[in-house]
Design a protein around this motif. Structure first.
Motif, short mmCIF file in Angstrom:
data_model
loop_
_atom_site.label_atom_id
_atom_site.label_comp_id
_atom_site.label_asym_id
_atom_site.label_seq_id
_atom_site.Cartn_x
_atom_site.Cartn_y
_atom_site.Cartn_z
N PRO A 1 10.84 -5.83 -7.25
CA PRO A 1 9.38 -5.83 -7.29
C PRO A 1 8.84 -4.53 -7.88
O PRO A 1 9.39 -3.47 -7.67
CB PRO A 1 8.98 -5.98 -5.82
N ASP A 2 7.74 -4.65 -8.69
CA ASP A 2 7.05 -3.50 -9.26
C ASP A 2 5.56 -3.71 -9.01
O ASP A 2 4.81 -4.09 -9.90
CB ASP A 2 7.37 -3.37 -10.75
N LEU A 3 5.17 -3.46 -7.75
CA LEU A 3 3.82 -3.78 -7.31
C LEU A 3 3.09 -2.53 -6.85
O LEU A 3 3.72 -1.61 -6.32
CB LEU A 3 3.87 -4.80 -6.16
N PRO A 4 1.76 -2.46 -7.04
CA PRO A 4 1.00 -1.30 -6.60
C PRO A 4 1.03 -1.17 -5.07
O PRO A 4 1.25 -2.15 -4.34
CB PRO A 4 -0.42 -1.58 -7.11
N ASP A 5 0.78 0.05 -4.60
CA ASP A 5 0.74 0.29 -3.15
C ASP A 5 -0.65 0.03 -2.58
O ASP A 5 -0.82 0.03 -1.35
CB ASP A 5 1.15 1.74 -2.85
N HIS A 6 -1.64 -0.20 -3.43
CA HIS A 6 -3.00 -0.40 -2.96
C HIS A 6 -3.42 -1.84 -3.19
O HIS A 6 -2.73 -2.61 -3.88
CB HIS A 6 -3.97 0.54 -3.70
N ALA A 7 -4.55 -2.19 -2.62
CA ALA A 7 -5.06 -3.55 -2.75
C ALA A 7 -5.53 -3.81 -4.19
O ALA A 7 -6.09 -2.94 -4.84
CB ALA A 7 -6.21 -3.78 -1.77
N VAL A 8 -5.29 -5.03 -4.65
CA VAL A 8 -5.72 -5.44 -5.99
C VAL A 8 -6.61 -6.68 -5.81
O VAL A 8 -6.13 -7.82 -5.82
CB VAL A 8 -4.52 -5.75 -6.90
N PRO A 9 -7.92 -6.48 -5.65
CA PRO A 9 -8.80 -7.63 -5.38
C PRO A 9 -9.04 -8.46 -6.64
O PRO A 9 -9.12 -7.95 -7.74
CB PRO A 9 -10.08 -6.97 -4.90
N ASP B 1 -6.50 -10.46 -2.19
CA ASP B 1 -5.73 -9.29 -2.64
C ASP B 1 -4.49 -9.85 -3.32
O ASP B 1 -3.56 -10.33 -2.66
CB ASP B 1 -5.38 -8.39 -1.47
N LEU B 2 -4.48 -9.82 -4.67
CA LEU B 2 -3.37 -10.42 -5.41
C LEU B 2 -2.05 -9.73 -5.08
O LEU B 2 -1.01 -10.39 -4.97
CB LEU B 2 -3.65 -10.36 -6.92
N CYS B 3 -2.09 -8.42 -4.93
CA CYS B 3 -0.85 -7.70 -4.61
C CYS B 3 -0.29 -8.18 -3.26
O CYS B 3 0.91 -8.42 -3.12
CB CYS B 3 -1.14 -6.20 -4.58
N GLU B 4 -1.14 -8.34 -2.28
CA GLU B 4 -0.71 -8.79 -0.97
C GLU B 4 -0.20 -10.23 -1.03
O GLU B 4 0.76 -10.58 -0.34
CB GLU B 4 -1.87 -8.68 0.03
N LEU B 5 -0.86 -11.10 -1.89
CA LEU B 5 -0.41 -12.48 -2.03
C LEU B 5 0.99 -12.54 -2.61
O LEU B 5 1.84 -13.32 -2.14
CB LEU B 5 -1.39 -13.25 -2.92
#
Length: 533
Positions: A406-414, A381-385
């Motif tokens: 930070p400007d990151l999505p709230d969901h997982a980005v596999p 999950d790139l967002c989590e990384l």
């Protein structure tokens, strides 16, 4: 004007057409020559009255010496005037055998008046010969029967009025009626007039054509044809050699340019010296030389940069090692006051850490740049990384006086990637921002999604990238003046970043100009799934 210039240049197509035409003409000429020789051979082997009549002008002038007898091998002729007097005989034996009173029973060469002799069986069962006289009318194309007679095997006339006043034919007369002279030659007569209007009768004797003589002559002509084959092959071989030589001469300027370049010299190829079809080859070769020259200049520049940076790195390593060696020796000798020993030890630790960082960077670049290096991808999950990395970096950023946006999505980005290398990428970009920007700088991490790719943006509003290195930022051993003077850079950090992105089959670019409110912006494109290799 341009069209005329193009037409004046050499051309492989024109050369091929020229040699094809020459080869075709050569084949035609050799074939024509062979046919002419064979025709002459046949004409000499089977001469006829037509061969003699080619010299009709000489006959009309009674100039018999002008007739070339070599063309009448094995033949002979007699010429009688209107009073049946012999004017000329090419063979003495012939004039003794053929007399004026025999002329009436010799068939005409033109075939208008001729005798026909055929064997038959009479009513008594005996062998006999049927002799008939025919006249061919050219105006109607019809053959008229004139008269006939029948003779037995001893040539006695038993029936018919074809020869009034003659009861029996001689063997010689019987042969003459059949157009045969002494059983070995054909005989015909030809009537004509001289230029003065005087009548002449020509009697022509030629070898009798038999199957055996015909086959012998055919064998001779076949040998002549076989002789023409090697002559034709030799001529074609010579033309092929000339064509090959023409090709070699045509491409010699290009070969000379290649050999010269191999010897370290550049020789420009003049397009006008090459065939028209080689224009694109000349252009491609010139472009290749330009590219090789540019690559050579770039390589020399890169080698100089490497040598300079290696010298600087050697200096950067030598300085802390010298300090470490000096301080350690002082501590070992017991010459350092007790109140300064802690500061000496702290200095040794910091210099050792700096040396370790330099060695680690060099090792990381060499390892990643090796062609056998293998990526170790995982489904992550790139967002989590990114969030995990920033969480671990938060204290360091806060201590350095940096603000994080930070400007990151709230969901997982596999995606499929090597998390260890991506952390190294984040560390290099963030580390550069921390090294070269003052307190109060804002650091942006933004992640944007696309159907097949992910776009990660890392930006800051610090001092920006020096224009002098903006175009070569991702090349190895490229560093800014500030990094060199502060001793904080190796020139490999951004090259490592680019290599990590390339290993992931992605792309990285320095965005120029950056988004509003920022001075430096990097955009990294990573595919969601790595291709199967």
């Amino acid at each position: 004007m341009k069209a005329n210039k193009l037409l004046s240049r050499r051309s492989f197509l024109r050369a091929c057409i020229t040699y094809f035409v020459l080869c075709s003409l050569l084949v035609f000429l050799i074939n024509a020559l062979a046919n002419a020789l064979i025709a002459a051979r046949l004409d000499r082997a089977f001469p006829s009255i037509d061969t003699l009549l080619q010299y009709e002008d000489a006959l009309a002038e009674d100039d018999f010496s002008a007739i070339p007898y070599r063309r009448l091998q094995g033949c002979a002729f007699l010429v009688f005037d209107g009073d049946d007097q012999l004017l000329y005989a090419s063979d003495n034996k012939l004039k003794e055998y053929i007399r004026a009173e025999d002329l009436w029973m010799i068939n005409a060469a033109d075939g208008n008046l001729y005798y026909s002799v055929s064997q038959m069986i009479d009513q008594s069962g005996n062998t006999a010969y049927y002799i008939a006289l025919y006249y061919y009318r050219e105006d109607t194309g019809m053959t008229e029967f004139i008269d006939y007679c029948i003779v037995d095997t001893d040539y006695t006339i038993r029936e018919g009025d074809l020869f009034p006043g003659i009861d029996r034919l001689t063997e010689r007369q019987f042969e003459l009626l059949q157009g045969i002279y002494r059983s070995e030659w054909d005989i015909v007569k030809y009537e004509y007039a001289t230029t003065g209007g005087e009548p002449r009768t020509l009697v022509f004797v030629s070898p009798l054509l038999t199957g055996e003589s015909y086959l012998d002559t055919l064998d001779d002509t076949n040998r002549l044809w076989l002789l023409s084959v090697p002559v034709l092959l030799l001529a074609i071989f010579l033309l092929a050699l000339l064509f090959s030589r023409s090709i070699r001469r045509s491409i010699r300027p290009l070969n000379e340019a290649i050999v010269a370049y191999a010897q370290g010299r550049r020789v420009e190829v003049e397009p006008n010296r090459l065939p028209l079809e080689f224009q694109y080859v000349t252009d491609s070769f010139t472009r290749l030389l330009d590219q090789l020259e540019q690559a050579r200049v770039e390589k020399e520049h890169a080698d100089k940069q490497k040598q300079r940076v290696i010298a600087d790195l050697s200096h950067d390593l030598k300085t802390p090692l010298t300090v470490i060696q000096g301080y350690a020796q002082a501590l070992a000798d017991g010459v350092v006051p007790e109140n300064k020993q802690k500061r000496y030890l702290e200095t040794i630790c910091s210099k050792a850490a700096a040396s370790t960082e330099l060695m680690d960077t060099l090792f990381a670049y060499a390892r990643l740049d090796h062609p056998d290096y293998a990526l170790q991808p995982e489904q992550i999950d790139l967002c989590e990384l990114v969030k995990s990395y920033l969480a671990g970096k938060y204290t360091e950023l806060e201590n350095a006086g940096f603000a994080l946006e930070p400007d990151l999505p709230d969901h997982a980005v596999p995606c499929q990637a090597d998390p260890r290398l991506l952390r190294r990428l984040f560390e290099n970009l963030t580390g550069n921002a921390l090294k070269y920007n003052p307190r109060g700088t804002t650091l942006l991490f933004s992640l944007r999604e696309a159907p097949d790719a992910l776009f990660l943006t890392i930006a800051d509003n610090g001092v920006g990238i020096p224009p002098a290195i903006a175009d070569t930022l991702f090349e190895p051993f490229v560093i800014g003046n500030q990094a060199r003077t502060t001793g904080c850079g190796t020139g490999l950090g951004m090259a490592i970043v680019k290599r990590i992105v390339e290993l992931h089959h992605g792309a990285i670019r320095l965005v120029l100009p950056p988004r509003d409110g920022y001075r430096t912006e990097f955009e990294i494109m990573l595919p969601r799934q790595l291709p199967n290799e």
